[in-house]
Write an enzyme that holds these catalytic residues in place. Sequence first.
Site, mmCIF file in Angstrom:
data_model
loop_
_atom_site.group_PDB
_atom_site.id
_atom_site.type_symbol
_atom_site.label_atom_id
_atom_site.label_comp_id
_atom_site.label_asym_id
_atom_site.label_seq_id
_atom_site.Cartn_x
_atom_site.Cartn_y
_atom_site.Cartn_z
ATOM 1 N N HIS A 1 0.805 -0.983 -0.110
ATOM 2 C CA HIS A 1 -0.048 0.034 -0.092
ATOM 3 C C HIS A 1 0.684 1.206 0.055
ATOM 4 C CE1 HIS A 1 -2.864 -2.988 1.055
ATOM 5 N NE2 HIS A 1 -2.189 -3.337 2.253
ATOM 6 N N HIS B 1 5.663 6.774 7.094
ATOM 7 C CA HIS B 1 5.157 6.472 5.692
ATOM 8 C C HIS B 1 4.441 7.637 4.974
ATOM 9 C CE1 HIS B 1 1.557 5.726 7.907
ATOM 10 N NE2 HIS B 1 0.756 6.228 7.202
ATOM 11 N N GLU C 1 -3.870 13.258 2.103
ATOM 12 C CA GLU C 1 -4.952 12.769 2.687
ATOM 13 C C GLU C 1 -6.041 13.725 3.181
ATOM 14 O OE1 GLU C 1 -4.019 8.978 4.912
ATOM 15 O OE2 GLU C 1 -4.793 8.199 2.988
ATOM 16 N N THR D 1 -6.076 5.966 8.709
ATOM 17 C CA THR D 1 -6.616 6.119 7.352
ATOM 18 C C THR D 1 -6.616 5.064 6.259
ATOM 19 O OG1 THR D 1 -4.538 7.019 6.185
ATOM 20 C CG2 THR D 1 -6.158 8.615 7.302
ATOM 21 N N HIS E 1 1.402 9.193 1.634
ATOM 22 C CA HIS E 1 0.325 8.936 0.686
ATOM 23 C C HIS E 1 0.689 9.817 -0.486
ATOM 24 C CE1 HIS E 1 -2.001 6.553 3.883
ATOM 25 N NE2 HIS E 1 -1.084 7.273 4.490
ATOM 26 N N HIS F 1 3.207 10.695 7.485
ATOM 27 C CA HIS F 1 2.606 10.312 8.576
ATOM 28 C C HIS F 1 3.777 9.753 9.533
ATOM 29 C CE1 HIS F 1 -1.595 9.953 6.528
ATOM 30 N NE2 HIS F 1 -1.421 11.500 7.032
HETATM 31 N N1 LIG Z 1 -2.271 6.157 7.524
HETATM 32 S S1 LIG Z 1 -2.188 6.305 9.124
HETATM 33 O O1 LIG Z 1 -1.126 7.312 9.637
HETATM 34 O O2 LIG Z 1 -3.557 6.657 9.791
HETATM 35 C C1 LIG Z 1 -1.908 4.850 9.886
HETATM 36 C C2 LIG Z 1 -1.204 4.729 10.901
HETATM 37 C C3 LIG Z 1 -0.804 3.338 11.365
HETATM 38 C C4 LIG Z 1 -1.159 2.193 10.915
HETATM 39 C C5 LIG Z 1 -1.073 0.743 11.441
HETATM 40 O O3 LIG Z 1 -0.226 0.614 12.336
HETATM 41 N N2 LIG Z 1 -1.420 -0.284 10.978
HETATM 42 C C6 LIG Z 1 -1.211 -1.838 11.250
HETATM 43 C C7 LIG Z 1 -2.150 -1.819 12.538
HETATM 44 C C8 LIG Z 1 -1.765 -1.548 13.712
HETATM 45 C C9 LIG Z 1 -2.638 -1.865 14.947
HETATM 46 C C10 LIG Z 1 -3.899 -2.940 14.535
HETATM 47 C C11 LIG Z 1 -4.073 -3.112 13.226
HETATM 48 F F1 LIG Z 1 -5.054 -3.934 13.007
HETATM 49 C C12 LIG Z 1 -3.148 -2.635 12.372
HETATM 50 F F2 LIG Z 1 -3.463 -2.964 10.833
HETATM 51 C C13 LIG Z 1 -1.970 2.383 9.486
HETATM 52 C C14 LIG Z 1 -2.283 3.465 8.958
HETATM 53 ZN ZN LIG Z 2 -0.796 7.191 6.778
#
Ligand SMILES: NS(=O)(=O)c1ccc(C(=O)NCc2cccc(F)c2F)cc1
Ligand SMILES: [Zn+2]
Length: 267
Positions: A65, A93, A105, A199, A95, A118
């Site tokens: 992603h 990371h 975003e 997000t 977007h 982010h």
């Molecule tokens: N775009 S963002 O900055 O909003 C964003 C921040 C963190 C995560 C993440 O930690 N995902 C893994 C994760 C962590 C904990 C529980 C989960 F299910 C999981 F997928 C995803 C998106």
């Molecule tokens: Zn993000």
Amino acid sequence: AAEWGYTKRNGPFTWAKNYPTAAGIRQSPVDIDTALATSDSSLESKPLRWKYVPQNTRTIVNSGHGWRVDVDSEGSELVGGPLEGTYKLQQFHCHWGSSSDKGSEHTVDGQSYAAELHLVHWNSSKYADCGEAADYPDGLTVLGVLLKVGAKNPELQKVIDLIPSISHRGEKTEVKEAIDPAKMLPKTLSYWTYLGSLTVPPCNESVTWILFKEPVEVSEEQLAAFRSLRCYKRGEECPCDEVDGLLISNYRPTLPLGTRELRECGS
Ligand SMILES: NS(=O)(=O)c1ccc(C(=O)NCc2cccc(F)c2F)cc1
Ligand SMILES: [Zn+2]
């Protein structure tokens, strides 16, 4: 179930099917309607403070992603502003969009930026790790930095240089040259803050969002490098109906702020 993504078939408007939280009332991103923002003296009185350890940036991975730099949380900390307790950096990371007129975003008064960085932190005062913290309303804090087209960003260039070695989903490599997250933040520290969510699925409603007002510059070439990542594994055929599986766009459109408060600190 088909893995979520950003195409018609598996994109943001389909996520609620497998991830009901995505249809919640505390979702992110949102449009920042600057006229709605209320300045809050309590935010001004506790300046946001962070400490990062550049040597703790460990690996960069193609998550399918986007790219993600995983960090050893030890030694990092984020305190102050709207936060209670101490948050530690877990990963950062980005977007982006298929062209630089979109890709952030969050939007500001309806305006999109070319990309958005982010920096993801978890509440180490209350929880054992990021995964646990993600299940609580005060578990995570994400620092958001709007990216606009301009000069080449030297700190982000260290990420760009590693992209060829993580071209396909699941590939990861060591970050040998330390990347300093602090160097990717804007000069002025004014920000908006509101309560929101991840997000991406599972869209947990556990994020205190802190979005810096001042955009940071990144070059067109650097954005083009982001779009060269592929969303499928090496050796597999391309599952997504994206132009030969290139990750040309990985931003979620904005959701309604609803009755949530939007606060600001600094002009
Ligand atoms: N775009 S963002 O900055 O909003 C964003 C921040 C963190 C995560 C993440 O930690 N995902 C893994 C994760 C962590 C904990 C529980 C989960 F299910 C999981 F997928 C995803 C998106
Ligand atoms: Zn993000």
